[in-house]
Structure formats: C-alpha cells, structure tokens
Design a protein around this motif. Structure first.
Motif, PDB file in Angstrom:
ATOM      1  N   LYS A  45      25.909  39.977  -0.632  1.00 21.24           N
ATOM      2  CA  LYS A  45      27.143  40.703  -0.620  1.00 21.24           C
ATOM      3  C   LYS A  45      26.600  42.033  -1.457  1.00 21.24           C
ATOM      4  O   LYS A  45      26.535  41.692  -2.838  1.00 21.24           O
ATOM      5  CB  LYS A  45      28.244  40.004  -1.174  1.00 21.24           C
ATOM      6  CG  LYS A  45      28.806  38.925  -0.262  1.00 21.24           C
ATOM      7  CD  LYS A  45      30.141  38.273  -1.115  1.00 21.24           C
ATOM      8  CE  LYS A  45      30.616  37.029  -0.340  1.00 21.24           C
ATOM      9  NZ  LYS A  45      31.272  37.616   0.821  1.00 21.24           N
ATOM     10  N   PRO A  46      26.659  43.132  -1.071  1.00 23.28           N
ATOM     11  CA  PRO A  46      26.400  44.275  -2.022  1.00 23.28           C
ATOM     12  C   PRO A  46      27.352  44.220  -3.155  1.00 23.28           C
ATOM     13  O   PRO A  46      28.630  44.179  -3.064  1.00 23.28           O
ATOM     14  CB  PRO A  46      26.636  45.592  -1.257  1.00 23.28           C
ATOM     15  CG  PRO A  46      26.716  44.863   0.369  1.00 23.28           C
ATOM     16  CD  PRO A  46      27.002  43.535   0.268  1.00 23.28           C
ATOM     17  N   TYR A  47      26.678  44.312  -4.392  1.00 24.38           N
ATOM     18  CA  TYR A  47      27.445  44.261  -5.622  1.00 24.38           C
ATOM     19  C   TYR A  47      28.443  45.626  -5.562  1.00 24.38           C
ATOM     20  O   TYR A  47      29.605  45.342  -6.091  1.00 24.38           O
ATOM     21  CB  TYR A  47      26.581  44.462  -6.881  1.00 24.38           C
ATOM     22  CG  TYR A  47      27.432  44.435  -8.258  1.00 24.38           C
ATOM     23  CD1 TYR A  47      28.261  43.599  -8.629  1.00 24.38           C
ATOM     24  CD2 TYR A  47      27.399  45.971  -8.701  1.00 24.38           C
ATOM     25  CE1 TYR A  47      28.956  43.848  -9.936  1.00 24.38           C
ATOM     26  CE2 TYR A  47      28.087  46.188  -9.956  1.00 24.38           C
ATOM     27  CZ  TYR A  47      28.665  45.038 -10.284  1.00 24.38           C
ATOM     28  OH  TYR A  47      29.486  45.276 -11.659  1.00 24.38           O
ATOM     29  N   GLU A  48      27.908  46.736  -5.164  1.00 24.78           N
ATOM     30  CA  GLU A  48      28.806  47.745  -5.216  1.00 24.78           C
ATOM     31  C   GLU A  48      30.042  47.674  -4.488  1.00 24.78           C
ATOM     32  O   GLU A  48      31.103  48.440  -4.619  1.00 24.78           O
ATOM     33  CB  GLU A  48      28.181  49.100  -4.699  1.00 24.78           C
ATOM     34  CG  GLU A  48      27.078  49.536  -5.502  1.00 24.78           C
ATOM     35  CD  GLU A  48      26.873  51.127  -5.763  1.00 24.78           C
ATOM     36  OE1 GLU A  48      27.035  51.673  -4.565  1.00 24.78           O
ATOM     37  OE2 GLU A  48      26.492  51.896  -6.782  1.00 24.78           O
ATOM     38  N   ASP A  49      30.141  46.847  -3.379  1.00 30.24           N
ATOM     39  CA  ASP A  49      31.348  46.440  -2.627  1.00 30.24           C
ATOM     40  C   ASP A  49      32.053  45.461  -3.083  1.00 30.24           C
ATOM     41  O   ASP A  49      32.986  45.188  -2.537  1.00 30.24           O
ATOM     42  CB  ASP A  49      31.027  46.492  -1.184  1.00 30.24           C
ATOM     43  CG  ASP A  49      30.191  47.861  -0.595  1.00 30.24           C
ATOM     44  OD1 ASP A  49      30.644  48.883  -1.102  1.00 30.24           O
ATOM     45  OD2 ASP A  49      29.724  47.727   0.182  1.00 30.24           O
ATOM     46  N   ASN A  50      31.581  44.409  -3.925  1.00 28.50           N
ATOM     47  CA  ASN A  50      32.010  43.195  -4.411  1.00 28.50           C
ATOM     48  C   ASN A  50      32.164  42.982  -5.971  1.00 28.50           C
ATOM     49  O   ASN A  50      31.832  41.920  -6.258  1.00 28.50           O
ATOM     50  CB  ASN A  50      31.325  42.228  -3.663  1.00 28.50           C
ATOM     51  CG  ASN A  50      31.196  42.226  -2.154  1.00 28.50           C
ATOM     52  OD1 ASN A  50      32.327  41.855  -1.362  1.00 28.50           O
ATOM     53  ND2 ASN A  50      30.403  42.805  -1.532  1.00 28.50           N
ATOM     54  N   LYS A  51      32.439  44.101  -6.603  1.00 24.45           N
ATOM     55  CA  LYS A  51      32.659  44.073  -7.788  1.00 24.45           C
ATOM     56  C   LYS A  51      33.497  42.895  -8.465  1.00 24.45           C
ATOM     57  O   LYS A  51      33.216  42.121  -9.505  1.00 24.45           O
ATOM     58  CB  LYS A  51      32.864  45.291  -8.542  1.00 24.45           C
ATOM     59  CG  LYS A  51      31.854  46.494  -8.354  1.00 24.45           C
ATOM     60  CD  LYS A  51      31.988  47.704  -8.969  1.00 24.45           C
ATOM     61  CE  LYS A  51      31.170  48.682  -8.557  1.00 24.45           C
ATOM     62  NZ  LYS A  51      31.371  50.055  -8.871  1.00 24.45           N
ATOM     63  N   ASP A 118      23.732  39.190  -5.213  1.00 22.38           N
ATOM     64  CA  ASP A 118      22.796  40.387  -5.063  1.00 22.38           C
ATOM     65  C   ASP A 118      22.187  40.625  -6.334  1.00 22.38           C
ATOM     66  O   ASP A 118      22.377  39.900  -7.369  1.00 22.38           O
ATOM     67  CB  ASP A 118      24.179  41.642  -4.859  1.00 22.38           C
ATOM     68  CG  ASP A 118      23.348  42.977  -4.544  1.00 22.38           C
ATOM     69  OD1 ASP A 118      21.900  42.957  -4.213  1.00 22.38           O
ATOM     70  OD2 ASP A 118      23.696  43.940  -4.625  1.00 22.38           O
TER      71      ASP A 118
END
Length: 299
Positions: A45-51, A118
């Motif tokens: 899961k991309p960190y930038e989209d799942n903070k 990620d």
C-alpha cells in the motif's frame, strides 16, 4: 535462414494458497493452520496514500552491497509510533521528482501493527548537510536537513534478538509470541521467509520443444493441486523462437516450490524434480530490551 532470438524473463508466480484440509507440519505434528497468521502475504500500500493506515515506523541499517536493494542489517535500529512527527519531518523538507541513483544505507519501513505495507530508502552520504529519503522506484525523494534527521532519530533506538535454528516448530512458536506482543520480525537474507509456513523446498525443471510452456504449466499446477498448500517462485524462464515469433523451438522453466514433505511426495508432474531440502529459520526480533529478554531460548 531463420534468425533465433531469446528472451529471459524473471518473475515470481505464487502458487495456490487455498486449503481445505490440514497440512501436517513434519517438525512435531503441529499443523500449518495453527500458524496461519505467520504466513500472510505482504500487501503493498503506497505510504503517501495510506498515512492513516500506518501505526509504526521502523528504520534500520542496510548491509554494504552492490545490489540495488541491499539486505537488512541490525546494526542500527530505530522505531517510532509517532507518525505525525515523521510527517512533519517530510513536510519541512524539499520534495524532488525523479532521482537517480542514490546509494541507500538505511531503510524506512511502514507498518500497520506487525504487517509491513511499504518502505523507503535513505541515503545519508550523498550530501554533507542533507539526507535523501527516496522511493524505491526513484520516482520522488525528500531532501531532509541532516540536523533535523538526527533529532528525529533521538531516543528511538531499539534492540534486536537473533534466532537461527533448524527447529521450525520452536521458531514458529516464538514468531507467534512476537505477533501477540507487537514485536517486529525481520527475516535474515540468508534464508527464504517461507520457513514460516513450509518445512522445505525443491527445485523443478520443465523443458519442451516446439511450444511455449509457461502459461500451460502454471495452469496445470494450479488445477492438479488446487487443494494443496504451497508456493512457487520462478527463478528462470527461457523461450527461443523464430524471428516473427510464430514458432517456439525450445522452452525451459526452472522454479522453486516451497512446501511440506507430504506435498513433495505427492508431486508427480512431468519434469526434473530435485531432492527435498529442509529449511532453517533465521530471523531478527526487534523491540525494547525487556521484551526481547523475556522471549524463550531455542536449544
């Protein structure tokens, strides 16, 4: 004269994970179903989209290596559950676009509880006064002030405990204890992570002339053993064909199959099958020293 060309493809194809019957673990009769939680697949899961999904950040050193992604090293370990502080660090930095190609010496892993989703890499050597935190695909990076970086790491050091054993049953029990106590486990680069679910592995080679076999073989494998528990990793695939790609002269596949001994004994697809190789567990447990000292020993 027809011109021959060859394409070498390297990729991973995972085997069927469905299970309708218990698969016996040969170490001591414990079934793999009892350890279902330690065989979960990594879900990116991309960190930038799942903070908001992130509950823990791990920062670790990397071994010196010529590889693009150097292996884990326990020499430097930091852990934080203060995600907002990390976000403040990134927001105060300079964000860049594509960057090629930094030399990573640290890794930042993002976790939801004990599940990594990620990771970024860190280059602390490139600049004198900055640290580059970058995406593994080099698509973006953050240039962080080195003083702020060091301040962020302050008071976040943790310890590690290293286990290396052929007693898989004992290793899996310790692994489950780690999950229950919210301790991070990093597999050593010396062994496959599949020791968590399977007792060993074997190599299988398929070679045919006149047709491409990759898709047909994988379908046959899934169909015949749809109720079995195993994983496959393709390590080599080669197709040789004529110039217009209308005719295949030769196809060869080499793969590793991770499984228990009962699956190995039942496996009878046509091809060259190696001997069953028992695996070992080799892993690091990361966390506060008190929790690490409370873990049992493996004799």
């Amino acid at each position: 004269m027809k011109k021959l060309s060859s394409i070498l493809l390297f990729f991973l194809i995972f085997g069927c994970r469905e299970e309708t019957e218990k698969q016996e673990n040969l170490s001591d009769g414990i079934t793999s179903e009892e350890y279902s939680d330690i065989s979960e697949n990594y879900v990116f899961k991309p960190y930038e989209d799942n903070k908001s999904y992130c509950t823990k950040i791990l920062i670790n050193s990397l071994k010196k290596s010529k590889e693009r992604f150097p292996p884990f090293s326990p020499l430097m370990l930091f852990e934080s559950t203060q995600i907002s502080t990390f976000e403040d660090l990134l927001e105060s930095s300079e964000k860049t676009s594509y960057c090629c190609c930094p030399t990573p010496n640290l890794e930042i892993s993002f976790y939801n509880n004990n599940s990594e989703f990620d990771s970024y890499l860190v280059d602390t050597i490139e600049f004198k006064n900055k640290v580059r935190i970058f995406d593994k695909g080099y698509q973006f990076s953050y240039l962080v002030n080195k003083k702020k970086w060091k301040e962020y790491l302050k008071d976040k050091k943790i310890k590690n405990r290293h286990y290396r054993t052929s007693d898989l049953a004992a290793a899996r029990k310790i692994y489950n204890i780690c999950l229950e106590n919210n301790l991070i486990v990093k597999n050593a680069p010396t062994v496959s992570k599949h020791w968590m679910s399977y007792d060993g592995e074997f190599t299988f080679i398929v070679e045919e002339k006149g047709k491409k076999i990759a898709e047909d073989f994988h379908l046959e494998l899934k169909k015949k053993y749809s109720e079995k528990n195993f994983k496959t990793q393709f390590i080599y695939q080669k197709h040789i064909y004529n110039e217009d790609k209308s005719k295949y002269y030769q196809s060869r596949i080499e793969l590793i199959i991770f499984c228990n001994k009962d699956f190995y004994n039942a496996f009878d697809l046509q091809g060259k099958k190696s001997k069953f190789r028992k695996t070992k567990a080799d892993f690091f447990i990361l966390g506060p020293n008190k929790k690490l000292e409370a873990l049992p020993d493996i004799k």
